[in-house]
Design an enzyme around this catalytic site. Structure first.
Site, short mmCIF file in Angstrom:
data_model
loop_
_atom_site.label_atom_id
_atom_site.label_comp_id
_atom_site.label_asym_id
_atom_site.label_seq_id
_atom_site.Cartn_x
_atom_site.Cartn_y
_atom_site.Cartn_z
CB SER A 1 1.19 -1.96 9.19
OG SER A 1 1.13 -3.31 8.79
CE LYS B 1 -3.18 0.96 3.21
NZ LYS B 1 -2.89 -0.35 3.76
C1 PLP Z 1 -1.90 -1.08 3.40
C2 PLP Z 1 -1.20 -1.88 4.42
C3 PLP Z 1 0.16 -2.13 4.36
C4 PLP Z 1 1.04 -1.70 3.21
O1 PLP Z 1 1.04 -0.32 3.01
P1 PLP Z 1 1.51 0.29 1.62
O2 PLP Z 1 1.49 1.74 1.83
O3 PLP Z 1 0.54 -0.17 0.58
O4 PLP Z 1 2.88 -0.27 1.34
C5 PLP Z 1 0.76 -2.83 5.40
N1 PLP Z 1 0.03 -3.29 6.43
C6 PLP Z 1 -1.29 -3.09 6.52
C7 PLP Z 1 -2.03 -3.64 7.69
C8 PLP Z 1 -1.96 -2.36 5.52
O5 PLP Z 1 -3.27 -2.17 5.62
#
Ligand code: PLP
Length: 321
Positions: A305, A52
């Site tokens: 992510s 993010k």
């Molecule tokens: C926000 C987030 C997501 C999903 O991202 P989007 O852009 O909302 O689809 C996935 N994994 C983590 C750790 C996140 O913080």
């Protein structure tokens, strides 16, 4: 208007030196076990623990001096808030983050750690989102939402841009899916550079709003449920402007994984890769563990992510190994 691969390439140039350029690491044990060539992209290495920071930094860097002096505001399921706080604070911009009571305490604390001002409002994401809108109108702070914003989408897309740079032979990219900033951005980058690559999104079974919206043919709402993948909770906005279309038009497939497999994905990342992932970060591995998703021998990049799991939740998951 839509975000293009050129916007993503611009974002990649802008972010250079401001966010971590993450590697693609071989997942040898998992590859051998599943008969695939799997590599993971650990966004867990970013300063705030998630990808993010890419979208947040890309957005804040493009604010006018006037907007910067008004401050920024957002709503967060827990990871965009700290990312925006970090990006804003580095540029001397005040950052307010609205969070619902469903957000785990470690994530509220992270907003403070990175210099932001948490504001708890509402029992679920969509209520916190309405409070952020209200406060933005009242204070003049600039709203930088967690996914439905062109600069946030382009910033997240740099994940796909880097995968193509590092592994042009890749056949399949798997990424977690909530609002679709990450998956939409990755899909734009991938499908422009390599139209034949498959792009797959993974959500949790409990309250997967984008998956249900795709089935309905338009953005819909669902009640939010507790999940190990708490960062994938929350709506996509009934008036979604930027992410629904690229996910609908460019993503090959979306699928859902149950809580038990999310935990198993976390354990495998910890034991096999030495990576602490939160539930949302592990769902790509969970999807592969289920089997049958991809052709034998396929070259698969999996986006890990985020890492922001609280100590008690992590211990409980690992204790069941
Ligand atoms: C926000 C987030 C997501 C999903 O991202 P989007 O852009 O909302 O689809 C996935 N994994 C983590 C750790 C996140 O913080």
């Amino acid at each position: 208007m839509a975000v293009t691969a050129a916007d993503i390439a611009d974002a990649a140039r802008r972010l250079k030196g401001h966010v971590v350029r993450t590697p693609l690491a071989r997942a040898t044990r998992l590859s051998a076990e599943l008969g695939l060539d799997i590599r993971v992209k650990p966004e867990t290495l970013q300063e705030t623990g998630t990808f993010k920071i890419r979208g947040a930094t890309n957005a804040v860097m493009q604010l006018s001096p006037e907007d910067r002096s008004s401050g920024v505001i957002t709503v967060s399921s827990g990871n965009h808030g700290p990312a925006l706080a970090a990006a804003a604070t580095k540029l001397g911009v005040r950052c307010t983050v609205c969070l619902s009571t469903m957000v785990p305490a470690n994530k509220v604390e992270n907003v403070r750690l990175f210099g932001g001002h948490p504001h708890i409002a509402g029992g679920e994401f969509d209520e916190a989102a309405r409070e952020a809108e209200r406060l933005a109108a009242e204070t003049g702070a600039v709203m930088i939402p967690p996914f439905d914003h062109p600069d946030v989408l382009a910033g997240a897309g740099t994940v796909g841009h880097e995968i193509m740079q590092d592994w042009p032979e890749v056949d399949v990219v798997i990424a977690p899916l909530s609002g679709g900033g990450l998956l939409g951005g990755v899909a734009i980058a991938m499908k422009t550079a390599k139209p034949g690559a498959r792009v797959i999104g993974v959500s949790m079974e409990r309250g997967a709003v984008m998956h249900a919206s795709l089935a309905a043919g338009q953005p819909i709402e669902l009640p939010e449920e507790q999940s190990l993948a708490d960062a994938l909770g929350g709506g996509i906005g009934l008036d979604n402007q930027w992410t629904f279309e690229p996910v609908r038009d460019l993503v090959d497939e979306t699928l859902l994984v149950p809580e038990g497999l999310i935990a198993e994905g976390m354990r495998r990342l910890f034991l096999d890769q030495g990576l602490v992932a939160e539930g949302a970060g592990a769902v790509g591995i969970s999807a592969l563990l289920r089997g049958g998703l991809v052709e034998p021998g396929a070259k698969i990049a999996v986006v890990i992510s985020g890492r922001n799991v609280g100590k008690a939740a992590l211990m409980e998951v690992l204790g069941k190994a």
